[in-house]
Write a protein that holds these residues in place. Structure first.
Motif, PDB file in Angstrom:
ATOM      1  N   PHE A  26      -2.425  -8.106  53.455  1.00 42.49           N
ATOM      2  CA  PHE A  26      -3.375  -8.259  52.355  1.00 42.49           C
ATOM      3  C   PHE A  26      -3.050  -9.501  51.530  1.00 42.49           C
ATOM      4  CE2 PHE A  26      -3.819  -7.327  47.727  1.00 42.49           C
ATOM      5  CZ  PHE A  26      -5.204  -7.364  47.631  1.00 42.49           C
ATOM      6  N   GLU A  27      -1.777  -9.688  51.202  1.00 40.94           N
ATOM      7  CA  GLU A  27      -1.374 -10.841  50.388  1.00 40.94           C
ATOM      8  C   GLU A  27      -1.479 -12.147  51.179  1.00 40.94           C
ATOM      9  OE1 GLU A  27       1.985  -8.913  47.493  1.00 40.94           O
ATOM     10  OE2 GLU A  27       2.329  -8.830  49.662  1.00 40.94           O
ATOM     11  N   LYS A  30      -4.860 -13.912  51.276  1.00 38.93           N
ATOM     12  CA  LYS A  30      -5.382 -14.220  49.943  1.00 38.93           C
ATOM     13  C   LYS A  30      -6.229 -13.054  49.406  1.00 38.93           C
ATOM     14  CE  LYS A  30      -5.207 -19.214  50.661  1.00 38.93           C
ATOM     15  NZ  LYS A  30      -5.944 -20.500  50.656  1.00 38.93           N
ATOM     16  N   LYS A  31      -5.757 -11.849  49.750  1.00 39.81           N
ATOM     17  CA  LYS A  31      -6.306 -10.601  49.208  1.00 39.81           C
ATOM     18  C   LYS A  31      -7.745 -10.319  49.661  1.00 39.81           C
ATOM     19  CE  LYS A  31      -3.265 -10.929  45.208  1.00 39.81           C
ATOM     20  NZ  LYS A  31      -3.105 -10.879  43.742  1.00 39.81           N
ATOM     21  N   THR A  32      -8.036 -10.703  50.894  1.00 39.24           N
ATOM     22  CA  THR A  32      -9.378 -10.442  51.443  1.00 39.24           C
ATOM     23  C   THR A  32      -9.350  -9.507  52.649  1.00 39.24           C
ATOM     24  OG1 THR A  32      -9.271 -12.366  52.929  1.00 39.24           O
ATOM     25  CG2 THR A  32     -10.211 -12.714  50.721  1.00 39.24           C
ATOM     26  N   THR A  34      -7.427  -6.131  54.905  1.00 40.76           N
ATOM     27  CA  THR A  34      -6.574  -4.945  54.883  1.00 40.76           C
ATOM     28  C   THR A  34      -5.767  -4.886  56.167  1.00 40.76           C
ATOM     29  OG1 THR A  34      -6.529  -2.535  54.612  1.00 40.76           O
ATOM     30  CG2 THR A  34      -8.365  -3.440  55.872  1.00 40.76           C
ATOM     31  N   GLU A 104      -7.961   0.695  50.215  1.00 41.02           N
ATOM     32  CA  GLU A 104      -7.147   0.128  49.127  1.00 41.02           C
ATOM     33  C   GLU A 104      -5.749   0.746  49.059  1.00 41.02           C
ATOM     34  OE1 GLU A 104     -11.459  -0.107  47.784  1.00 41.02           O
ATOM     35  OE2 GLU A 104     -10.182   1.183  48.997  1.00 41.02           O
ATOM     36  N   ASP A 107      -2.999  -0.775  51.489  1.00 40.16           N
ATOM     37  CA  ASP A 107      -2.371  -2.040  51.079  1.00 40.16           C
ATOM     38  C   ASP A 107      -1.577  -1.895  49.785  1.00 40.16           C
ATOM     39  OD1 ASP A 107      -3.659  -3.777  53.208  1.00 40.16           O
ATOM     40  OD2 ASP A 107      -5.423  -2.922  52.254  1.00 40.16           O
ATOM     41  N   ASP A 294      -9.843  -7.246  45.984  1.00 39.15           N
ATOM     42  CA  ASP A 294      -8.547  -7.501  45.354  1.00 39.15           C
ATOM     43  C   ASP A 294      -8.377  -6.680  44.080  1.00 39.15           C
ATOM     44  OD1 ASP A 294     -10.565  -9.112  44.170  1.00 39.15           O
ATOM     45  OD2 ASP A 294      -9.057 -10.452  43.315  1.00 39.15           O
ATOM     46  N   ASP A 298      -5.607  -3.762  43.360  1.00 44.96           N
ATOM     47  CA  ASP A 298      -4.759  -3.880  42.178  1.00 44.96           C
ATOM     48  C   ASP A 298      -4.851  -2.628  41.306  1.00 44.96           C
ATOM     49  OD1 ASP A 298      -2.996  -5.504  40.463  1.00 44.96           O
ATOM     50  OD2 ASP A 298      -4.689  -5.506  39.074  1.00 44.96           O
TER      51      ASP A 298
END
Length: 582
Positions: A26-27, A30-32, A34, A104, A107, A294, A298
């Motif tokens: 995920f990171e 660039k958080k797009t 899974t 979500e 991740d 993202d 979070d």
């Protein structure tokens, strides 16, 4: 020289190990994106290698063939659940990917586990158990189009598993191997708090995260008091401080939230409803599908952090409450089996939404609903969140189940129900249910033609049971699981899920031309039955006009009639009768 080089190489590899698990997929994306199932398991395996405070444990199979995993974080490095209970540790169980298109939690949990280990911030009194990805099957059925209303990620799994089962409807019927393995994990670790991560559908509004707690009125009052008085308010307060205001799941009365919302009533087929049967407080956080991926990850990360903080803070209280609840349920006499919304118990809450408006559809030209994000509002809306039992039952002393019903016995065992067995053939005075009426869905639901609206007739019988048949005394912390599966009229009973459908078919009947003579003799020998037939003919003109119906009446009231037809096979022992058991 060789040994020095080799030592240097090994040292460099050792120094590089923490960096291997630095970033999740995920990171890195660039958080797009899974993580896929292989990436998830590889990541947790690496964490377990790096940090002795963690362990990746393999449990039973799934329908896809892969095992179900549990990643355990234990500051004390103890990974034996029985020993951890002796040490008075709390267990927080997090389940991810039951619907892999709602990823979500997958991740967020990977990052959370890494950060807790890397920063050495594991809680002292809480063991954190993470199911990395529950619906492994569905996660392999990957696309970016199956959830038409969702804003990312780029690709994700499918809701159904490889048998097209919705696993969040499978916690009682247990058609999938996934469910059986989950129940093994759940009943081995016996979590006090359970969190099952999801993504919502429905209306548009300003919140990123909505929350479904275990329905308060169904939960044991001791647990419910802590849930509503402390745990939920503190979750709301902490999350607001982290930039994510919470709101109850938006289950609108009408088309839009302004019409008001109702609480979510989760029967035991759902994960949190199943958890409540075991005196576990459950939560189903639902991030809002239209918020960016993202932000949804979070918000989930911060919510899971908050659970850990509060459970650590209240570890003693939570443990004490669970023990009290287990004792209370073991002694409880009356149980609700079906529930209905109390329309008179209405409250209000502050809701931050977007104005619902109409405009012409570009597809049909007809008016269509849309939410205007340029027109946000804050207003009070009505909320109904009180449920009352519509069907109740008093528990028996014990249930007796013939050993023939092996699937039922198997599920009771998985759920740690204490069972005894008859050591000799015995005639036992029991209350017996006859199924007098029921409704069945016209089409299949999750592979079953689900029954409902069950009507029962209770009769007392001295029934023959046999050595090896099972006796379940209803004096256990597992009483709710026992009663809500074995009482036919319960919403998610084994009967309603078709476990006992073979009793609904008659096996013997008669040839009318032969039974006519038998019936005539029966009426001669039994004047009371003759009088009963005459009265029925007076009360029912259709019966009086039908010779066939009168013959059937005599048959059903005679010794020739099949006594096991429509008879529920589980006996209810309602008195203290001495049984020979082991």
């Amino acid at each position: 020289m060789f040994s020095i080089k080799r030592l240097l190489t090994l040292s460099l590899l050792w120094l590089a190990l923490p960096a291997i698990a630095q970033e999740t997929p995920f990171e890195k994306s660039k958080k797009t994106e899974t993580a896929t199932y292989p990436q998830v398991i590889a990541y947790y395996k690496q964490l377990a290698k790096q940090y002795p405070q963690s362990k990746l444990i393999t449990y039973g199979p799934t329908d896809f063939g892969e095992p179900l995993h549990l990643f355990v974080l234990s500051k004390s490095k103890v990974f034996d659940p029985a020993l951890l209970r002796q040490q008075n540790k709390r267990v927080l169980l997090i389940n991810n990917g039951i619907h892999p298109g709602e990823p979500e939690g997958i991740d967020a949990s990977m990052m959370l586990a890494r950060d807790l280990l890397k920063q050495n911030t594991l809680p002292e009194d809480v063991v954190i158990c993470i199911i990395p990805l529950y619906n492994i099957d569905g996660s392999y059925n990957r696309s970016g189009t199956s959830r038409a209303n969702q804003n990312g990620p780029v690709a994700y799994g499918f809701r159904g598993n490889s048998r097209n089962l919705d696993l969040n409807r499978d916690f009682i019927k247990t058609d999938s191997r996934n469910s059986a393995s989950f129940q093994q994990i759940f009943n081995t670790w016996q979590p006090e708090i359970f969190v099952d991560t999801h993504t919502s559908n429905g209306a548009d509004y300003q919140y990123t995260m909505t929350l479904i707690p275990t329905q308060k009125d169904k939960l044991n009052p001791i647990l419910s008091g802590y849930l509503t008085g402390t745990l939920v308010p503190d979750l709301y307060s902490h999350m607001a401080g982290k930039g994510y205001e919470l709101i109850p799941y938006i289950n609108s009365v009408g088309e839009t939230p302004e019409s008001g919302i109702t609480g979510f009533l989760e029967p035991p087929r759902f994960s949190t409803g199943y958890a409540a049967l075991h005196n576990t407080i459950g939560f189903m956080p639902e991030t809002h599908m239209l918020k960016s991926f993202d932000k949804r990850v979070d918000a989930t990360y911060k919510l899971l952090q908050t659970y850990i903080t509060i459970v650590q803070r209240d570890a003693k209280t939570i443990g004490s409450n669970r023990k009290k609840a287990d004792l209370a349920v073991a002694q409880q006499m009356e149980f609700g089996l079906e529930w209905k919304l109390d329309q008179n118990a209405v409250d209000s809450l502050t809701f931050k939404g977007y104005e619902a408006k109409q405009k012409p559809s570009e597809v049909s030209g007809a008016d269509r609903l849309y939410y205007d994000r340029a027109d946000p509002y804050t207003k009070k809306i009505k909320s109904w969140n009180s449920f009352v039992p519509s069907t109740k039952v008093n528990k028996p002393v014990a249930y007796i189940i013939p050993q023939a019903w092996g699937r039922v016995i198997e599920l009771l065992k998985i759920n740690h129900v204490k069972l005894a067995r008859l050591t000799e053939d015995s005639k036992v005075p029991v209350d017996v249910y006859y199924i007098k009426d029921y409704k069945t869905m016209p089409g299949p639901f999750e592979g079953h033609y689900l029954h409902s609206a069950v009507k029962l007739e209770t009769v007392k019988r001295n029934l023959q049971f046999y050595a090896g048949d099972y006796v379940i005394y209803v004096n256990q912390p597992e009483n709710r699981y026992i009663i809500e599966t074995l009482e036919p009229q319960a919403t998610d009973s084994f009967f309603n899920w078709n476990f006992f459908d073979s009793i609904l078919g008659q096996k013997e009947h008669y040839s009318a031309y032969v039974f006519e003579d038998t019936a005539a003799q029966i009426l001669k020998d039994d004047p009371s039955l003759k009088a009963k037939l005459d009265q029925e003919k007076l009360n029912n003109p259709a019966l009086a006009k039908s010779g066939k119906a009168q013959l059937e009446f005599v048959y059903k009231n005679s010794a020739w009639y099949e006594q096991t037809f429509m008879r529920y096979p589980v006996g209810r022992l309602t008195e203290n009768f001495k049984l020979s058991i082991n």
